[in-house]
Design a protein around this motif. Structure first.
Motif, mmCIF file in Angstrom:
data_model
loop_
_atom_site.group_PDB
_atom_site.id
_atom_site.type_symbol
_atom_site.label_atom_id
_atom_site.label_comp_id
_atom_site.label_asym_id
_atom_site.label_seq_id
_atom_site.Cartn_x
_atom_site.Cartn_y
_atom_site.Cartn_z
ATOM 1 N N THR A 189 14.842 -6.980 43.008
ATOM 2 C CA THR A 189 14.622 -6.737 41.587
ATOM 3 C C THR A 189 14.555 -5.244 41.320
ATOM 4 O OG1 THR A 189 13.405 -8.812 41.365
ATOM 5 C CG2 THR A 189 13.083 -7.182 39.637
ATOM 6 N N LYS A 190 15.460 -4.767 40.474
ATOM 7 C CA LYS A 190 15.514 -3.355 40.109
ATOM 8 C C LYS A 190 14.443 -3.081 39.058
ATOM 9 C CE LYS A 190 19.679 -1.210 39.893
ATOM 10 N NZ LYS A 190 20.935 -0.711 39.281
ATOM 11 N N SER A 191 13.656 -2.027 39.291
ATOM 12 C CA SER A 191 12.550 -1.712 38.397
ATOM 13 C C SER A 191 12.521 -0.227 38.064
ATOM 14 C CB SER A 191 11.229 -2.110 39.071
ATOM 15 O OG SER A 191 10.140 -1.743 38.276
ATOM 16 N N ARG A 192 12.316 0.069 36.805
ATOM 17 C CA ARG A 192 12.120 1.443 36.356
ATOM 18 C C ARG A 192 10.627 1.737 36.431
ATOM 19 N NH1 ARG A 192 14.596 5.438 33.118
ATOM 20 N NH2 ARG A 192 13.021 6.729 32.143
ATOM 21 N N VAL A 193 10.279 2.912 36.977
ATOM 22 C CA VAL A 193 8.879 3.314 37.058
ATOM 23 C C VAL A 193 8.407 3.627 35.628
ATOM 24 C CG1 VAL A 193 7.246 4.983 38.010
ATOM 25 C CG2 VAL A 193 9.191 4.215 39.395
ATOM 26 N N ALA A 194 7.379 2.944 35.177
ATOM 27 C CA ALA A 194 6.924 3.024 33.789
ATOM 28 C C ALA A 194 6.342 4.387 33.431
ATOM 29 C CB ALA A 194 5.875 1.942 33.535
ATOM 30 N N GLY A 195 6.652 4.831 32.204
ATOM 31 C CA GLY A 195 5.994 5.976 31.606
ATOM 32 C C GLY A 195 6.546 7.345 31.923
ATOM 33 N N ILE A 196 7.561 7.415 32.784
ATOM 34 C CA ILE A 196 8.090 8.722 33.166
ATOM 35 C C ILE A 196 9.610 8.762 33.000
ATOM 36 C CG2 ILE A 196 6.240 9.228 34.794
ATOM 37 C CD1 ILE A 196 8.316 8.598 37.069
ATOM 38 N N ASP A 197 10.139 9.965 33.073
ATOM 39 C CA ASP A 197 11.573 10.174 33.037
ATOM 40 C C ASP A 197 11.909 11.195 34.111
ATOM 41 O OD1 ASP A 197 14.200 10.007 32.222
ATOM 42 O OD2 ASP A 197 13.952 11.398 30.537
ATOM 43 N N ALA A 198 12.648 10.777 35.113
ATOM 44 C CA ALA A 198 13.088 11.674 36.187
ATOM 45 C C ALA A 198 14.546 12.039 35.935
ATOM 46 C CB ALA A 198 12.932 10.993 37.547
#
Length: 165
Positions: free
Chosen positions: A49-58
């Motif tokens: 499952t692909k997940s974006r780390v919440a609350g940040i923008d890299a």
């Protein structure tokens, strides 16, 4: 007569349109746990499952600091069992999750402290803003531009610096 979709000509150079549907590997639980594979500075895969780390923008991999951000996340997560608490949002083809290390360390907070990701107040409510080093928004100017909606700057080509020799 059953519905027959019409064939449309392919549009070259078009960007994919974000889907409103959840990703195909959407988990049935609210928490994922496991070792992860790092895609970039704010995207991981746990149990397929692909997940974006919440609350940040890299930064993206092809942007300045993008690879450093990815490798910092790899180093942080290597050999660790990551806990991903799934949020309600879906970002492109990824779920969004607050990710923590076994000792409770917030992965997003650590990346922001390192100056390799920015707080994204629209999604974090400013949770990580106080952790940003003073020069982070200047250094990660493309991510900052995306947050302001300046997609022209975000997609602009970076020309290599010339040596003054």
């Amino acid at each position: 007569m059953p519905f027959q979709p019409t064939k449309r000509p392919a549009i070259t150079g078009a960007r994919p349109v974000p889907s409103k549907q959840p990703p195909s590997a959407y988990p049935t639980t609210r928490t994922l746990k496991g070792k992860c594979h790092v895609i970039d500075g704010d995207t991981i895969v746990i149990s397929g499952t692909k997940s974006r780390v919440a609350g940040i923008d890299a930064p993206e991999l092809e942007h300045p600091w993008g690879k450093k951000s990815k490798f910092a996340l790899i180093k942080m997560c290597k050999g660790m069992v990551i806990t991903a608490e799934i949020k309600e949002e879906v970002s492109y083809d990824r779920i969004v999750a607050k990710c923590t290390l076994p000792d409770g360390t917030d992965v997003a907070a650590e990346l922001v402290k390192l100056g390799l990701a920015l707080d994204w107040p629209k999604f974090s409510g400013g949770e990580y803003a106080h952790l940003e080093p003073g020069d982070a928004r200047k250094k990660l100017w493309r991510a900052a531009a995306r947050q302001k909606g300046n997609m022209r700057a975000f997609h602009s080509e970076v020309k290599p610096k010339r040596n003054s020799d």
